[in-house]
Design an enzyme around this catalytic site. Structure first.
Site, PDB file in Angstrom:
ATOM      1  N   LEU A  52       5.617  46.281   9.614  1.00 45.78           N
ATOM      2  CA  LEU A  52       4.398  46.360   8.604  1.00 45.78           C
ATOM      3  C   LEU A  52       4.399  44.918   8.039  1.00 45.78           C
ATOM      4  CD1 LEU A  52       5.166  50.076   7.497  1.00 45.78           C
ATOM      5  CD2 LEU A  52       3.730  49.188   9.706  1.00 45.78           C
TER       6      LEU A  52
ATOM      7  N   ASP B  15     -11.565  31.833   8.704  1.00 46.58           N
ATOM      8  CA  ASP B  15     -10.278  31.503   7.925  1.00 46.58           C
ATOM      9  C   ASP B  15      -8.788  30.742   8.093  1.00 46.58           C
ATOM     10  OD1 ASP B  15     -10.338  29.928   5.535  1.00 46.58           O
ATOM     11  OD2 ASP B  15      -9.643  31.672   4.781  1.00 46.58           O
TER      12      ASP B  15
END
Length: 711
Positions: free
Chosen positions: A472, A520
């Site tokens: 995670l 980005d």
């Protein structure tokens, strides 16, 4: 000692007698299977060759002598009559000023023609530096030349006559196979039905592919490659009832040629000394939909996107799902005042036109407007002193039409005006005024709701991306930028990180439910877990494309300069290829340990991209590798990574590979990679986006654009 010298001289004379290497053939010096003629500059050779390893068939031909590797043949004399016993073959000049290729049994295999009545005994043949094999008299009168009888190749300075006195006199004929120079199924010539206006590739007697229609100008010149001191271009000369093309290469540029290969592709290629291979400059057909009339009538091959496909012309709809039967009108065409013409720009105009000469644009328009049978027209005028106007009109189905990016004609297409739409045009302004106030009230609400919805979608897509791993996001501690500052990563870890980032981008671009453009991508947005497995983070600037979208534009350019692609910085255009560019910068940073805008005390360092290219071009690419890993890394892996990085940061989006190709190149050492192109110059100074655009518009050389660094 003297005896040894005599033996050595005798041995050298013996070798020279069996292996002639000058550039001339005379009546007293025929050419046998042991001989070879070499042009004075050493670029071309003429002799006997076998195209495969079986050595069952031999041919008299001309090939490149100065390039390494497999023999590249440019001309074959006896392509359809091979020699089975090379020792019996001989090329000789007769008293009648002919060249004859014959066997020892007296059979003439191939011969030139000659109309010279006297002086033939003095004739000689010479292989010129251009690759042209010329039979001439001592007074330099040329009797015959190979350039007048091409096989499958056009060489620089060769005049390839598309049309002469309304006759097609030259034709390229492809080889039958890669190792079989006999006449194949594909050929290329001028179109006999429209002399001097277009050329066709033929499959047997059927049209296979068609070039763009010429504009009637007397002399055209199309540059393809150039540097500071030399240029490579194609010139077309139109003399009314005579028309020819000529390929020109100035000093300082590599070898170049135009070849029709056995698959039916007409390719313009040049020799690349870095990769020791032929690089494709342009080719035709460019895509499956670019084959002749493959899209059907009233459809066109759209070559403006990353994936060429068939599209219907304006005012038409598909007849079926796969365009096999083309398109049909949405409204039946009627010959009355309700018809109008729409302008379709940058089109490869359809085939089967009627060419009307000596017309102005208004007269050309009137020709079509006043004729109920005319459904489209196109016009071009080069503005020359003689008539060079070209008025084309169509009365039948529009077939083999295309749309390009940078060139083509305006095609004026006749459509029927929809009366219902005309009524709507009257009512629409009234309705628009009534709706305007409502729209203004809804804008604020929709804007707020849209931003909220966009964030929910981006969050969902980002969670979907991270769910592909057992880790995670909360279990990541540092970014690639932070880890690189604190630790010295070995090469195997760096290579694993590079491939991991590539897999992440491939998922975003191709494998996720929708196409995600990150916009980005940089070191600080790459998270690393304890196993150094990378994940792409920070999707705040990401954009989502639907299934039919491959490019978008924005007025507000956001991202990190240095990682942003040129087309995004200057024009606001972004696509998956924008992320590919950012990945290329990131890859070069990981390999070198340098930042995109950090000179690190390196002399003449303007940016990492130009620094990497300079080392690559000078064959010093290993000097780019971080000194901490250079002794322990696998050189072939490092060089492949640098190669891939330079391919990813090429200026044109179409030149950059897809991330699927990047992954394949990184995981398959045997994958063949194209040579990267030299990038534009990147200045270390900071400019605003508006200033960068202004520099582009004002610069005499638009490729010398400066872009930004820093955030």
């Amino acid at each position: 000692m003297a005896k040894h010298y005599i033996i050595l001289i005798f041995f050298l004379l013996l070798i020279s007698s069996f292996c002639k290497s000058d550039d001339q053939l005379t009546r007293t010096k025929p050419l046998t299977d042991h001989d070879i003629l070499i042009s004075k500059d050493g670029d071309f050779a003429l002799g006997f060759f076998s195209p495969d390893s079986s050595n069952k068939s031999f041919y008299l031909g001309i090939w490149y002598h100065s390039i390494p590797g497999a023999r590249t043949v440019v001309w074959v004399a006896n392509r359809d009559d091979p020699i089975t016993t090379p020792s019996s073959a001989k090329l000789a000049i007769t008293n009648g000023s002919q060249m004859i290729l014959s066997s020892s049994e007296g059979r003439n295999i191939w011969a030139t023609t000659s109309n010279i009545a006297t002086g033939g005994a003095e004739a000689y043949a010479v292989l010129l530096n251009t690759g042209n094999f010329v039979l001439r008299l001592p007074n330099t009168t040329d009797i015959w030349q190979s350039f007048d009888h091409p096989t499958d190749t056009i060489l620089p300075t060769m005049k390839f006559w598309m049309n002469y006195k309304a006759q097609v006199i030259m034709r390229l004929v492809a080889w039958k196979g890669p190792d079989d120079p006999s006449s194949g199924d594909f050929s290329c010539s001028g179109d006999p039905s429209s002399p001097g206006l277009q050329w066709l590739i033929w499959h047997g007697t059927m049209a296979y592919a068609r070039g763009t229609t010429l504009n009637g100008v007397s002399v055209t010149s199309s540059p393809y490659l150039s540097n500071a001191s030399s240029v490579l271009y194609v010139t077309g000369v139109n003399l009314g009832d005579e028309f020819y093309f000529m390929l020109t290469v100035s000093n300082g540029l590599p070898l170049a040629r135009v070849t029709l290969d056995y698959t039916g592709v007409l390719g313009f290629t040049s020799w690349n000394n870095h990769s020791s291979s032929w690089s494709v400059i342009s080719e035709n057909p460019k895509a499956p939909c670019d084959l002749y009339a493959s899209c059907g009538p009233f459809s066109y091959c759209d070559l403006t996107g990353t994936a060429p496909k068939c599209q219907c012309l304006d005012g038409f709809e598909p007849n079926d799902f796969n365009f096999s039967r083309g398109c049909r009108r949405t409204l039946e065409l009627k010959c009355d005042k309700q018809s109008r013409f729409v302008t379709l720009p940058r089109m490869k105009v359809p085939d089967k036109f009627l060419h009307i000469k000596n017309r102005s644009f208004d007269e050309c328009t009137a020709e079509c407007t006043g004729n109920c049978s005319c459904i489209a027209y196109a016009y071009a005028n080069a503005g020359a002193a003689t008539d060079s106007s070209r008025c084309l009109v169509w009365t039948g189905d529009l077939v083999d039409t295309g749309k390009t990016v940078n060139y083509g004609d305006n095609l004026y297409l006749r459509l029927t005006v929809d009366k219902k739409s005309s009524a709507i045009k009257i009512v629409l302004p009234i309705v628009a005024c009534l709706l305007l106030l409502t729209c203004i009230a809804l804008v604020c609400f929709c804007k707020y709701r849209g931003k909220r919805r966009k964030k929910e979608i981006e969050k969902k897509m980002m969670l979907e991306y991270f769910s592909t791993s057992n880790e995670l996001e909360g279990r990541f501690w540092k970014s690639l930028q932070d880890v690189a500052r604190k630790y010295e990563l070995d090469w195997s870890t760096r290579f694993k990180v590079i491939k991991g980032i590539a897999r992440g981008l491939l998922y975003l671009h191709q494998d996720s439910r929708l196409t995600i453009i990150h916009r980005d991508l940089k070191a600080s947005n790459i998270l690393l877990d304890k196993e150094m497995i990378p994940k792409i983070s920070d999707f705040g600037m990401a954009r989502i494309f639907d299934a039919n979208q491959n490019q978008a534009n924005t007025i507000r350019v956001v991202g990190t300069y240095g990682y942003m692609s040129p087309e995004y910085v200057i024009g606001g255009a972004f696509s998956t290829k924008s992320d590919t560019y950012s990945f290329g910068v990131l890859l070069l940073e990981i390999v070198s340990g340098l930042k995109i805008s950090s000179p690190q005390l390196i002399p003449n360092f303007s940016s990492l991209i130009t620094y990497a290219w300079r080392l690559w071009d000078d064959k010093k690419a290993t000097e780019l590798v971080d000194s901490s890993v250079v002794d322990s890394c696998k050189i072939h892996e490092v060089l492949r990574c640098i190669h891939v990085g330079l391919l990813c940061v090429q200026d044109r989006p179409d030149d950059r590979p897809l991330m699927s190709s990047v992954m394949f190149a990184l995981e398959n050492e045997s994958a063949v990679l194209p040579a990267p192109k030299q990038p534009v110059y990147f200045s270390p100074f900071n400019y605003k986006v508006g200033e960068a655009r202004e520099n582009m518009e004002n610069s005499a050389n638009p490729m010398s654009i400066t872009t930004l660094e820093g955030r």
